[in-house]
Design an enzyme around this catalytic site. Structure first.
Site, PDB file in Angstrom:
ATOM      1  N   SER A 160       0.789  -1.219   0.000  1.00 40.20           N
ATOM      2  CA  SER A 160       0.000   0.000   0.000  1.00 40.20           C
ATOM      3  C   SER A 160       0.826   1.277   0.000  1.00 40.20           C
ATOM      4  CB  SER A 160      -0.963   0.018   1.195  1.00 40.20           C
ATOM      5  OG  SER A 160      -1.994  -0.902   0.982  1.00 40.20           O
ATOM      6  N   HIS A 204       1.564   4.282   4.885  1.00 41.63           N
ATOM      7  CA  HIS A 204       0.623   4.880   3.942  1.00 41.63           C
ATOM      8  C   HIS A 204       1.015   6.323   3.636  1.00 41.63           C
ATOM      9  CE1 HIS A 204      -3.014   1.992   4.750  1.00 41.63           C
ATOM     10  NE2 HIS A 204      -1.952   1.388   4.254  1.00 41.63           N
TER      11      HIS A 204
END
Length: 277
Positions: free
Chosen positions: A175, A237
């Site tokens: 991610s 992230h």
């Protein structure tokens, strides 16, 4: 399974990512918020991928090797003989970094802890890749710069957080890379529409800049408030997202940068309820 049995893992999952649905024009495109365990509606490969002339510029030539490499690492985690190797060279934690395995800053983005974790991340990559690939002039090398750069920056920021907070948990997942693509596409096409997965566009939709603001708010809350209580690596992230942000501002025109800056400031003030006098 070895990976599942380890409880001290923070997941770089797609629970806070936006996935693109296949529409030709980005000014009318619809995006949906992905879930770590629930997927958005099926999409057509033919509508997402098109070589547009040269087969070398077909994004599938990049997507399939990426998905295959992630899949091979995931399958390797089932082998008892390979599990120690996976832990040493694909898990991002303070122990591996202290042992000199700096390559885990990047290789951890190719490792996943479960099939749903792997599948959702690849699904999100699959849906966002055409837009990001187009922004990169359909150049596979340029695209990989963004993808790998986002993964590395996600791992780097994650390690800073781990060392400063004494967090010994390992981080894995793609991610960080995907967040860089998310931010890049959202900034390039700020008029795109976003929506929450499983809810039709007529029920809830909002523009891309609102979606990006919400994304950053969720990640900052997770990083600064939830901290170790969250199983998500919010620092990872944010690291990937910041790389995508930097790439956009370094590779866009002055007019585009100023326009996005002004719109972002206006959007943040509006979301916070700050009125202009």
């Amino acid at each position: 399974m070895f990976l599942k049995s380890l409880r001290n893992i923070t997941i770089l999952s797609s629970c806070a990512l936006l996935t693109q649905l296949p529409l030709e024009k980005y000014s009318k495109s619809f995006f949906s918020l992905s879930s770590a365990s629930l997927l958005s509606q099926p999409i057509s490969p033919s509508s997402l991928f098109s070589s547009q002339g040269s087969p070398k510029r077909d994004p599938r030539n990049v997507f399939y090797p990426l998905a295959a490499s992630n899949g091979l690492v995931y399958l390797a985690s089932y082998s008892p003989n390979l599990q120690p190797f996976i832990y040493k060279h694909f898990f991002l934690n303070t122990s591996n970094i202290a042992s000199g395995r700096l390559h885990t800053l990047l290789t951890s983005s190719f490792c996943h802890v479960s099939f749903i974790h792997f599948f959702v991340n690849m699904y999100v990559l699959y849906t966002f890749m055409p837009g990001a690939y187009q922004i990169c002039n359909r150049d596979p090398i340029e695209f990989m710069k963004v993808y790998l750069g986002g993964g590395f920056m996600g791992g780097f920021l994650s390690m800073i957080k781990k060392f400063t907070s004494m967090d010994s948990r390992a981080s894995v997942g793609a991610s960080g890379s995907i967040c860089s693509l998310l931010i890049l596409v959202g900034l390039k096409y700020p008029d795109s529409q976003f929506g929450v997965v499983f809810l039709p566009e007529s029920v809830l939709s909002f523009d891309a800049l609102t979606g990006l603001c919400v994304f950053f708010a969720i990640e900052l809350v997770g990083l600064l408030i939830l901290r170790k209580r969250s199983p998500i690596d919010h620092a990872g992230h944010l690291g990937g997202a910041l790389f995508g942000l930097g790439y956009y501002f370094l590779n866009s025109s002055e007019r585009e940068r100023q326009s996005v800056k002004a719109r972002l400031i206006w959007k943040v003030r509006r979301l916070l309820g700050i009125n202009y006098e």
